[in-house]
Design an enzyme around this catalytic site. Structure first.
Site, mmCIF file in Angstrom:
data_model
loop_
_atom_site.group_PDB
_atom_site.id
_atom_site.type_symbol
_atom_site.label_atom_id
_atom_site.label_comp_id
_atom_site.label_asym_id
_atom_site.label_seq_id
_atom_site.Cartn_x
_atom_site.Cartn_y
_atom_site.Cartn_z
ATOM 1 N N CYS A 119 -7.130 9.620 7.695
ATOM 2 C CA CYS A 119 -7.879 9.256 6.482
ATOM 3 C C CYS A 119 -9.247 8.674 6.806
ATOM 4 O O CYS A 119 -10.075 8.484 5.914
ATOM 5 C CB CYS A 119 -7.088 8.259 5.646
ATOM 6 S SG CYS A 119 -5.522 8.901 5.066
ATOM 7 N N HIS A 252 -11.394 2.846 1.496
ATOM 8 C CA HIS A 252 -10.447 3.965 1.424
ATOM 9 C C HIS A 252 -9.431 3.667 0.329
ATOM 10 O O HIS A 252 -8.917 2.549 0.221
ATOM 11 C CB HIS A 252 -9.752 4.124 2.783
ATOM 12 C CG HIS A 252 -8.653 5.137 2.770
ATOM 13 N ND1 HIS A 252 -8.779 6.369 2.179
ATOM 14 C CD2 HIS A 252 -7.386 5.089 3.278
ATOM 15 C CE1 HIS A 252 -7.644 7.037 2.328
ATOM 16 N NE2 HIS A 252 -6.782 6.283 2.978
ATOM 17 N N ASN A 282 -3.934 8.611 -2.770
ATOM 18 C CA ASN A 282 -4.633 8.612 -1.480
ATOM 19 C C ASN A 282 -4.940 10.065 -1.097
ATOM 20 O O ASN A 282 -4.037 10.828 -0.754
ATOM 21 C CB ASN A 282 -3.735 7.941 -0.444
ATOM 22 C CG ASN A 282 -4.337 7.929 0.951
ATOM 23 O OD1 ASN A 282 -5.337 8.596 1.221
ATOM 24 N ND2 ASN A 282 -3.719 7.181 1.849
HETATM 25 C C1 LIG Z 1 4.500 2.226 1.007
HETATM 26 C C2 LIG Z 1 4.286 0.902 0.291
HETATM 27 C C3 LIG Z 1 3.644 1.134 -1.076
HETATM 28 C C4 LIG Z 1 5.641 0.244 0.080
HETATM 29 O O1 LIG Z 1 5.451 -0.972 -0.598
HETATM 30 P P1 LIG Z 1 6.288 -2.250 -0.143
HETATM 31 O O2 LIG Z 1 6.008 -3.309 -1.121
HETATM 32 O O3 LIG Z 1 5.937 -2.499 1.291
HETATM 33 O O4 LIG Z 1 7.748 -1.755 -0.296
HETATM 34 P P2 LIG Z 1 8.871 -1.694 0.825
HETATM 35 O O5 LIG Z 1 8.537 -0.674 1.843
HETATM 36 O O6 LIG Z 1 9.129 -3.098 1.270
HETATM 37 O O7 LIG Z 1 10.079 -1.167 -0.019
HETATM 38 C C5 LIG Z 1 10.679 -1.964 -1.022
HETATM 39 C C6 LIG Z 1 11.818 -1.162 -1.611
HETATM 40 O O8 LIG Z 1 11.297 -0.100 -2.425
HETATM 41 C C7 LIG Z 1 11.926 1.130 -2.067
HETATM 42 N N1 LIG Z 1 10.991 2.243 -2.294
HETATM 43 C C8 LIG Z 1 10.164 2.833 -1.420
HETATM 44 N N2 LIG Z 1 9.479 3.812 -2.044
HETATM 45 C C9 LIG Z 1 9.878 3.803 -3.324
HETATM 46 C C10 LIG Z 1 9.515 4.558 -4.463
HETATM 47 N N3 LIG Z 1 8.597 5.542 -4.415
HETATM 48 N N4 LIG Z 1 10.105 4.283 -5.620
HETATM 49 C C11 LIG Z 1 11.027 3.321 -5.721
HETATM 50 N N5 LIG Z 1 11.429 2.563 -4.680
HETATM 51 C C12 LIG Z 1 10.844 2.811 -3.503
HETATM 52 C C13 LIG Z 1 12.286 0.975 -0.619
HETATM 53 O O9 LIG Z 1 13.340 1.837 -0.280
HETATM 54 C C14 LIG Z 1 12.700 -0.482 -0.558
HETATM 55 O O10 LIG Z 1 14.035 -0.598 -1.016
HETATM 56 P P3 LIG Z 1 15.056 -1.586 -0.272
HETATM 57 O O11 LIG Z 1 14.451 -2.942 -0.421
HETATM 58 O O12 LIG Z 1 16.306 -1.353 -1.008
HETATM 59 O O13 LIG Z 1 15.067 -1.103 1.162
HETATM 60 C C15 LIG Z 1 3.392 -0.051 1.147
HETATM 61 O O14 LIG Z 1 4.091 -0.451 2.282
HETATM 62 C C16 LIG Z 1 2.108 0.594 1.557
HETATM 63 O O15 LIG Z 1 1.248 0.879 0.754
HETATM 64 N N6 LIG Z 1 1.903 0.844 2.874
HETATM 65 C C17 LIG Z 1 0.699 1.472 3.357
HETATM 66 C C18 LIG Z 1 0.819 2.959 3.195
HETATM 67 C C19 LIG Z 1 -0.497 3.673 3.351
HETATM 68 O O16 LIG Z 1 -1.492 3.226 2.842
HETATM 69 N N7 LIG Z 1 -0.471 4.814 4.028
HETATM 70 C C20 LIG Z 1 -1.605 5.655 4.192
HETATM 71 C C21 LIG Z 1 -2.624 5.066 5.080
HETATM 72 S S1 LIG Z 1 -4.030 6.092 5.157
#
Ligand SMILES: CC(C)(COP(=O)(O)OP(=O)(O)OC[C@H]1O[C@@H](n2cnc3c(N)ncnc32)[C@H](O)[C@@H]1OP(=O)(O)O)[C@@H](O)C(=O)NCCC(=O)NCCS
Length: 331
Positions: A119, A252, A282
């Site tokens: 990205c 970004h 994204n």
């Molecule tokens: C992916 C992201 C949104 C997850 O948010 P978070 O607050 O960290 O959530 P977690 O990973 O702790 O997951 C919390 C719960 O939601 C669940 N979950 C994950 N995706 C889900 C979705 N789309 N819908 C519903 N629940 C979801 C998980 O399974 C987890 O459940 P559990 O607690 O029973 O295990 C966040 O970590 C993020 O934005 N990371 C960066 C990703 C990114 O920017 N990538 C590209 C970079 S260029």
């Protein structure tokens, strides 16, 4: 790498963007994975994204963006002597998407290559174009940043499907009378690469074509919140500028929580921050040019304004560019 640049000014003189027609709301994704609109909005700020049609590949989305950038710059295709296309979803590995675009757009004298930096690709590509133009190798460069991530997402994996979208942007980079790029900070940490990867995409595993994006969201979140702040601050310091001087902050567009964190830590007020992750998700290398275009459209990107762009992504990579805007507006 970090440097404040000097010498003849080089800037962006044209900007164009394009997104596919098909809109997928969060509600639409509920039919593919176990998720809810509420979860996606609360954790990411994303409300909808564009996904390419089955027949559309990167160059189909990048071509209109490139044409709009050329028109905005008042440049003719045959004047372009360098085209760099930042993408992780080229039409195919080769011929490169940049070579295909150069042919389709009529750029017979252009050096053309694709650039892989996740990205952060657009920021890396702009830095390269700057170097080529400032060094006298190229006169007019076209930088394209775009991705069709929908093609490499696992439509059964809720942890990635809801985050990404498709889109592209392009800019013309050439010498300008004054202003332009002030400096770049670019970095990579391959040690963290396993947190966001496409395992079956190259010579390490051709026999096992696991061709979907895999991500450890929590690790990427920690990385992103760290580098968005450190990279932005580093380039401001290097260029002898303060955060108060920044007129437009173009981060970004990965997650509204990451953007809010970075802006707060850097000390950039909300009205200077460009956010469109709610409409596009994204879009990887398309993200920063799409955000620049929104800032131009709502009148925030004006001649002489100080613009800070910071990207981060697969690699893991990050990068910032600081620019005094030379021409705004998307026609
Ligand atoms: C992916 C992201 C949104 C997850 O948010 P978070 O607050 O960290 O959530 P977690 O990973 O702790 O997951 C919390 C719960 O939601 C669940 N979950 C994950 N995706 C889900 C979705 N789309 N819908 C519903 N629940 C979801 C998980 O399974 C987890 O459940 P559990 O607690 O029973 O295990 C966040 O970590 C993020 O934005 N990371 C960066 C990703 C990114 O920017 N990538 C590209 C970079 S260029």
């Amino acid at each position: 790498m970090i440097a404040a640049v000097n010498g003849s000014p080089v800037g962006i003189t044209g900007l164009g963007v394009h997104v596919p027609e098909r809109v997928f709301t969060n509600k639409d994704l509920e039919q593919f994975v176990d998720t809810t609109d509420e979860w996606i909005v609360e954790r990411t700020g994303i409300r909808e994204r564009r996904f390419a049609a089955p027949h559309e590949a990167l160059t189909d989305i990048a071509r209109p963006a490139a044409l709009a950038a050329l028109e905005d710059a008042g440049a003719l295709p045959h004047e372009i002597d360098l085209i760099v296309c930042a993408t992780v979803t080229p039409d195919m590995m080769f011929p490169t998407s940049s070579a295909l675009l150069a042919d389709e757009l009529g750029m017979p004298d252009a050096a053309a290559y694709d650039l892989l930096a996740g990205c952060t690709g657009f920021v890396y590509a702009v830095a390269q174009a700057y170097g080529m133009v400032a060094g006298g190798l190229a006169k007019k460069a076209l930088v394209v940043g775009g991705d069709v991530l929908s093609k490499i997402l696992d439509w059964e994996d809720r942890s990635t499907l809801v985050l990404f979208g498709d889109g592209a942007g392009a800019v013309v980079v050439e010498r300008v009378a004054a202003g332009g790029f002030l400096g770049f900070e670019l970095g990579a940490d391959g040690g963290g690469g396993e947190h966001l990867w496409l395992p079956g995409s190259g010579s390490r595993a051709f026999e096992d074509p696991d061709s979907f994006v895999k991500m450890n969201g929590r690790e990427v979140f920690k990385f992103a919140t760290r580098v968005m702040v450190s990279s932005g601050q580093a380039i401001l310091d290097e260029c002898g500028r303060t955060v108060d001087e920044v007129d437009v902050y173009v981060p970004h567009q990965a997650n509204k929580r990451i953007i809010d964190h970075a802006a707060r830590k850097l000390g950039i007020p909300e009205e200077k921050v460009v956010v469109n992750v709610d409409r596009y998700g994204n879009t990887s290398s398309g993200s920063i040019p799409l955000a620049l275009a929104d800032a131009a459209a709502d009148g925030r990107l004006r001649e002489g304004e100080l613009v800070l762009m910071t990207g981060m992504g697969a690699g893991l990579t990050w990068g910032s560019a600081l620019i005094e805007w030379t021409e705004g507006g998307v026609r």
